[in-house]
Design a protein around this motif. Structure first.
Motif, PDB file in Angstrom:
ATOM      1  N   PRO A  43      37.700  52.719  35.734  1.00 53.31           N
ATOM      2  CA  PRO A  43      37.085  52.035  36.619  1.00 53.31           C
ATOM      3  C   PRO A  43      36.319  50.830  35.812  1.00 53.31           C
ATOM      4  O   PRO A  43      35.896  50.006  36.453  1.00 53.31           O
ATOM      5  CB  PRO A  43      35.748  53.010  36.985  1.00 53.31           C
ATOM      6  N   GLY A  44      36.328  50.513  34.615  1.00 50.16           N
ATOM      7  CA  GLY A  44      35.955  49.512  34.080  1.00 50.16           C
ATOM      8  C   GLY A  44      36.718  48.233  33.598  1.00 50.16           C
ATOM      9  O   GLY A  44      36.428  47.265  33.283  1.00 50.16           O
ATOM     10  N   THR A  45      38.165  48.855  33.467  1.00 50.78           N
ATOM     11  CA  THR A  45      39.103  47.879  33.024  1.00 50.78           C
ATOM     12  C   THR A  45      40.221  47.482  34.049  1.00 50.78           C
ATOM     13  O   THR A  45      40.449  46.328  34.653  1.00 50.78           O
ATOM     14  CB  THR A  45      39.518  48.282  31.789  1.00 50.78           C
ATOM     15  N   THR A  46      41.022  48.552  34.140  1.00 50.54           N
ATOM     16  CA  THR A  46      42.258  48.370  35.069  1.00 50.54           C
ATOM     17  C   THR A  46      41.973  48.065  36.166  1.00 50.54           C
ATOM     18  O   THR A  46      42.581  47.479  37.099  1.00 50.54           O
ATOM     19  CB  THR A  46      43.068  49.835  35.022  1.00 50.54           C
ATOM     20  N   VAL A  47      40.560  48.556  36.880  1.00 46.73           N
ATOM     21  CA  VAL A  47      40.497  47.904  38.244  1.00 46.73           C
ATOM     22  C   VAL A  47      40.386  46.448  38.343  1.00 46.73           C
ATOM     23  O   VAL A  47      40.821  45.802  39.520  1.00 46.73           O
ATOM     24  CB  VAL A  47      39.180  48.473  38.964  1.00 46.73           C
ATOM     25  N   TYR A  48      40.004  45.749  37.390  1.00 46.15           N
ATOM     26  CA  TYR A  48      39.895  44.198  37.316  1.00 46.15           C
ATOM     27  C   TYR A  48      41.175  43.776  37.288  1.00 46.15           C
ATOM     28  O   TYR A  48      41.416  42.482  37.911  1.00 46.15           O
ATOM     29  CB  TYR A  48      39.002  43.818  36.437  1.00 46.15           C
ATOM     30  N   ILE A  49      42.114  44.442  36.589  1.00 41.40           N
ATOM     31  CA  ILE A  49      43.507  43.749  36.415  1.00 41.40           C
ATOM     32  C   ILE A  49      44.263  44.098  37.547  1.00 41.40           C
ATOM     33  O   ILE A  49      45.051  42.973  38.072  1.00 41.40           O
ATOM     34  CB  ILE A  49      44.125  44.673  35.116  1.00 41.40           C
ATOM     35  N   VAL A  50      44.063  45.219  38.369  1.00 41.19           N
ATOM     36  CA  VAL A  50      44.772  45.420  39.635  1.00 41.19           C
ATOM     37  C   VAL A  50      44.534  44.417  40.373  1.00 41.19           C
ATOM     38  O   VAL A  50      45.262  43.944  41.341  1.00 41.19           O
ATOM     39  CB  VAL A  50      44.438  47.187  39.937  1.00 41.19           C
ATOM     40  N   THR A  51      43.140  44.101  40.751  1.00 38.93           N
ATOM     41  CA  THR A  51      42.678  43.024  41.773  1.00 38.93           C
ATOM     42  C   THR A  51      43.348  41.938  41.455  1.00 38.93           C
ATOM     43  O   THR A  51      43.677  41.198  42.117  1.00 38.93           O
ATOM     44  CB  THR A  51      41.181  43.122  41.820  1.00 38.93           C
ATOM     45  N   HIS A  52      43.133  41.662  40.070  1.00 38.35           N
ATOM     46  CA  HIS A  52      43.601  40.089  39.578  1.00 38.35           C
ATOM     47  C   HIS A  52      45.217  39.885  39.962  1.00 38.35           C
ATOM     48  O   HIS A  52      45.555  38.742  40.652  1.00 38.35           O
ATOM     49  CB  HIS A  52      43.690  40.091  38.163  1.00 38.35           C
ATOM     50  N   ASN A  53      45.877  41.152  39.911  1.00 38.82           N
ATOM     51  CA  ASN A  53      47.554  40.965  40.333  1.00 38.82           C
ATOM     52  C   ASN A  53      47.576  40.844  41.829  1.00 38.82           C
ATOM     53  O   ASN A  53      48.365  40.667  42.474  1.00 38.82           O
ATOM     54  CB  ASN A  53      48.316  42.210  39.823  1.00 38.82           C
ATOM     55  N   ILE A  54      46.785  41.652  42.651  1.00 37.40           N
ATOM     56  CA  ILE A  54      46.767  41.638  43.961  1.00 37.40           C
ATOM     57  C   ILE A  54      46.351  40.349  44.622  1.00 37.40           C
ATOM     58  O   ILE A  54      47.095  39.787  45.378  1.00 37.40           O
ATOM     59  CB  ILE A  54      45.905  42.831  44.448  1.00 37.40           C
ATOM     60  N   ILE A  55      45.356  39.612  43.984  1.00 37.27           N
ATOM     61  CA  ILE A  55      44.855  38.428  44.556  1.00 37.27           C
ATOM     62  C   ILE A  55      46.075  37.402  44.278  1.00 37.27           C
ATOM     63  O   ILE A  55      46.474  36.637  45.135  1.00 37.27           O
ATOM     64  CB  ILE A  55      43.835  37.892  43.889  1.00 37.27           C
ATOM     65  N   LYS A  56      46.756  37.500  43.007  1.00 38.55           N
ATOM     66  CA  LYS A  56      47.924  36.613  42.774  1.00 38.55           C
ATOM     67  C   LYS A  56      49.106  36.695  43.726  1.00 38.55           C
ATOM     68  O   LYS A  56      49.713  35.780  44.192  1.00 38.55           O
ATOM     69  CB  LYS A  56      48.600  36.708  41.419  1.00 38.55           C
ATOM     70  N   SER A  57      49.248  38.083  43.979  1.00 43.34           N
ATOM     71  CA  SER A  57      50.295  38.408  45.081  1.00 43.34           C
ATOM     72  C   SER A  57      50.056  37.936  46.496  1.00 43.34           C
ATOM     73  O   SER A  57      51.172  37.444  47.026  1.00 43.34           O
ATOM     74  CB  SER A  57      50.575  39.886  45.251  1.00 43.34           C
ATOM     75  N   HIS A  58      48.870  38.213  46.852  1.00 42.82           N
ATOM     76  CA  HIS A  58      48.480  37.640  48.222  1.00 42.82           C
ATOM     77  C   HIS A  58      48.604  36.136  48.082  1.00 42.82           C
ATOM     78  O   HIS A  58      49.452  35.616  49.305  1.00 42.82           O
ATOM     79  CB  HIS A  58      47.228  37.822  48.297  1.00 42.82           C
ATOM     80  N   ALA A  59      48.192  35.316  47.216  1.00 46.12           N
ATOM     81  CA  ALA A  59      48.280  33.867  47.265  1.00 46.12           C
ATOM     82  C   ALA A  59      50.062  33.455  47.179  1.00 46.12           C
ATOM     83  O   ALA A  59      50.139  32.257  48.055  1.00 46.12           O
ATOM     84  CB  ALA A  59      47.542  33.429  45.922  1.00 46.12           C
ATOM     85  N   LYS A  60      50.722  34.004  46.601  1.00 44.66           N
ATOM     86  CA  LYS A  60      52.061  33.474  46.542  1.00 44.66           C
ATOM     87  C   LYS A  60      52.572  33.961  47.846  1.00 44.66           C
ATOM     88  O   LYS A  60      53.504  33.134  48.087  1.00 44.66           O
ATOM     89  CB  LYS A  60      52.631  34.471  45.160  1.00 44.66           C
ATOM     90  N   ALA A  61      52.534  34.977  48.290  1.00 52.46           N
ATOM     91  CA  ALA A  61      52.915  35.382  49.639  1.00 52.46           C
ATOM     92  C   ALA A  61      52.701  34.369  50.771  1.00 52.46           C
ATOM     93  O   ALA A  61      53.409  33.745  51.388  1.00 52.46           O
ATOM     94  CB  ALA A  61      52.680  36.731  50.133  1.00 52.46           C
TER      95      ALA A  61
END
Ligand SMILES: *[C@@H]1O[C@H](CO)[C@@H](O)[C@H](O)[C@H]1NC(C)=O
Ligand SMILES: *[C@@H]1O[C@H](CO)[C@@H](O)[C@H](O)[C@H]1NC(C)=O
Ligand SMILES: *[C@@H]1O[C@H](CO)[C@@H](O)[C@H](O)[C@H]1NC(C)=O
Length: 544
Positions: free
Chosen positions: A232-250
């Motif tokens: 909950p302190g690390t991977t959650v931030y990486i996951v959200t980072h990749n989701i935001i990039k995925s959203h923006a690209k789509a």
């Protein structure tokens, strides 16, 4: 004589006027929850209608309703793996059959039609269309199912609102790290592009992600949902980072290649409780509530709708705590300058899923434990007095929706808001007169009306969750959110309307709550007519 008559007539009219005004103003305010929410300023029922063209919808999602988990070439999703593993879901329920919607297009369209709805929000299962998650292998049978559903909807004059990702990630992609692996940005874009290409001439409302906060926090933080990672302190931030990039690209793919010819809207759906400052007279409570909303909604919405970057308070808190915890850099990743420009403005609308409200105050947690939760310095809880539902996390607080919509409208500069989910659960009992749900819809939708007509918030649509009882994730079939009842022991999975379906259909047909409904206002009108009649009679009598 003539003078005296006109004075009498004047007096009569004065009496009529006083009567009417007194009658109108002496009306007791009406409350949906008179025992709990009865502040005349905040909770009084508002009669009125929604703006013309307001979108009324109801929603479901693929894994929760479709079933046919391995039929016609569908690939496995992480929810197939998770439920089949056992031990994760109440009663070890699965979505193997669910509402069997894969075989029930006609039934699903017909219950929408019966309610007079002209919009339906549902999601595509990524592994049904792309079994291994990539466009190297397109499952045409899966493509066809959604094509048939869309055609049947359009035939019934119902507009599809499609979510591309509602949590059922292809297992094949999770095997490569799922949302932790940045290469998913390109893979999600390939999938989205295929959907725009195949369906975009018929689908004009796209939601990239449903509640990505849940994906990060439950999937990679708490680990109570697949893929069950507890970082909950690390991977959650990486996951959200990749989701935001995925959203923006789509979004850019749609904007660059499809918008001109297809002319639709594309946005994202975020979820949040309303956070109410525990004590409105304490400035720090107000700051605390705002901080939680920044961590919850702002985490995604600040980059997308404001400036391509995370909220300042998140950057500060996480950097500070990371340093205290001897991390060499902040646990919150950074976007490059180029990425910020690319992400900023990638939302045509703000999709909001909202159910309940929570109190917040500041609670300093200078802990050694690195966690999204302690990064916020918050204590939060719900009021015991707020009506309960069939889910522990969900208590009924209608005014919270109005407050939250105001917060979003204010924070993101009047971006068009669509409520893409709102609803309430009951326990797993056979009950068609679902009073709790009828009251919930009436009161929450009424608060939305206040947000629009009194507060001028830019709200464009409302969606009731859910069209029918379905697989409620870790709770299996033990919690029911449907406005239609489904018997999961019956092979037919017959959909039976609950009373709340009637309540909602009536609100939709009326486009809100036209004022003629109130008995008291009818009483007023009758009294006024009587008074006018009497005064006319008496003045005529005097004239003779
Ligand atoms: C990320 O995914 C790609 C395939 O898309 C794979 O080749 C690569 O090994 C994955 N990286 C990790 C760390 O799993
Ligand atoms: C709210 O805060 C004010 C100002 O600090 C205080 O006077 C009041 O007692 C507080 N109310 C409650 C219910 O705690
Ligand atoms: C960080 O490093 C300092 C100095 O080495 C040490 O005293 C402290 O306990 C460390 N803190 C954590 C959370 O590891």
């Amino acid at each position: 004589m003539a003078e005296a008559t006109s004075i009498k007539i004047l007096k009569c009219f004065a009496i009529v006027l006083v009567l009417t005004v007194t009658c109108a103003y002496s009306q007791e305010p009406e409350f949906v929850y008179p025992d709990v929410f009865n502040d005349p300023e905040r909770d009084a029922f508002l009669y009125g209608t929604f703006p013309e063209g307001f979108v009324w919808s109801s929603a479901t999602s693929s894994y929760q309703i479709e079933g046919a988990w391995d039929e016609d070439g569908k690939g496995k999703s992480i929810w197939d793996t998770w439920t089949h593993e056992g031990g994760h879901v109440k009663n070890d329920d699965t979505g193997d059959v669910a509402c069997d919607s894969y075989h029930k297009i006609k039934e699903d369209v017909s219950i929408l039609k019966e309610m007079g709805l002209h919009h339906y929000r549902f999601s595509f299962s990524w592994p049904r269309i792309l079994p291994d998650g990539t466009i190297n292998n397109i499952n045409e049978k899966g493509v066809e199912y959604y094509s048939n559903l869309i055609d049947a909807l359009l035939e019934a004059d119902i507009k599809p609102m499609v979510t591309l990702f509602h949590w059922d990630l292809p297992q094949a992609l999770d095997d490569f790290g799922g949302w932790t692996n940045e290469s998913i940005v390109g893979l999600f874009n390939d999938y989205a592009n295929l959907c725009f290409e195949r369906y975009g001439s018929r689908v004009k409302f796209w939601i990239t992600f449903n509640e990505p906060w849940i994906v990060s926090l439950l999937g990679y933080g708490a680990g109570t949902w697949p893929p069950g990672i507890t970082e909950p302190g690390t991977t959650v931030y990486i996951v959200t980072h990749n989701i935001i990039k995925s959203h923006a690209k789509a979004w850019h793919t749609y904007d660059d290649n499809y918008r001109e010819s297809q002319d639709g809207l594309i946005g994202i759906t975020l979820n949040s409780d309303h956070m109410e400052p525990f004590n409105m007279s304490k400035p720090d409570d107000i700051v605390a509530a705002d901080r939680v909303l920044q961590f919850q909604l702002g985490w995604f919405a600040h980059p997308i709708y404001i400036n391509g970057d995370y909220p300042q308070i998140m950057k500060e808190n996480i950097a500070y705590k990371s340093a205290m915890q001897n991390y060499s850099q902040s646990r919150l990743p950074e976007f490059t300058a180029e990425e910020k420009l690319y992400i900023k403005g990638t939302g045509d609308f703000f999709g909001l899923n909202h159910y309940t409200t929570t109190y917040a105050v500041t609670s300093l947690t200078d802990t050694d434990e690195a966690s999204y939760w302690t990064d916020q310095n918050i204590a939060s809880w719900k009021d015991e007095a707020w009506p309960k539902s069939g889910s522990d996390w969900l208590q009924v607080v209608p005014w919270g929706l109005r407050h939250l919509v105001n917060w979003i409208d204010n924070e993101y500069g009047g971006i068009p808001i669509y409520v893409t989910e709102n609803g309430v659960s009951t326990h797993d009992v056979y009950e068609l007169d679902d009073v709790i749900r009828q009251k919930y819809y009436r009161s929450y939708i009424n608060e939305l009306l206040k947000a629009i007509t009194i507060d001028n918030c830019n709200v464009k649509g409302y969606t009731a969750w859910s069209l029918m009882d379905n697989f409620e994730w870790a709770s299996g079939y033990s919690e029911r959110f449907g406005i239609h009842y489904v018997d999961f022991n019956d092979d037919e999975r017959k959909r039976i309307p609950k009373k709340s379906a009637e309540t909602y259909a009536k609100i939709v047909a009326d486009n809100g709550f036209p004022s003629s409904g109130g008995m008291r206002s009818i009483g007023c009108v009758q009294l006024t007519i009587l008074a006018v009649g009497l005064s006319l009679l008496s003045s005529v009598g005097l004239m003779v």
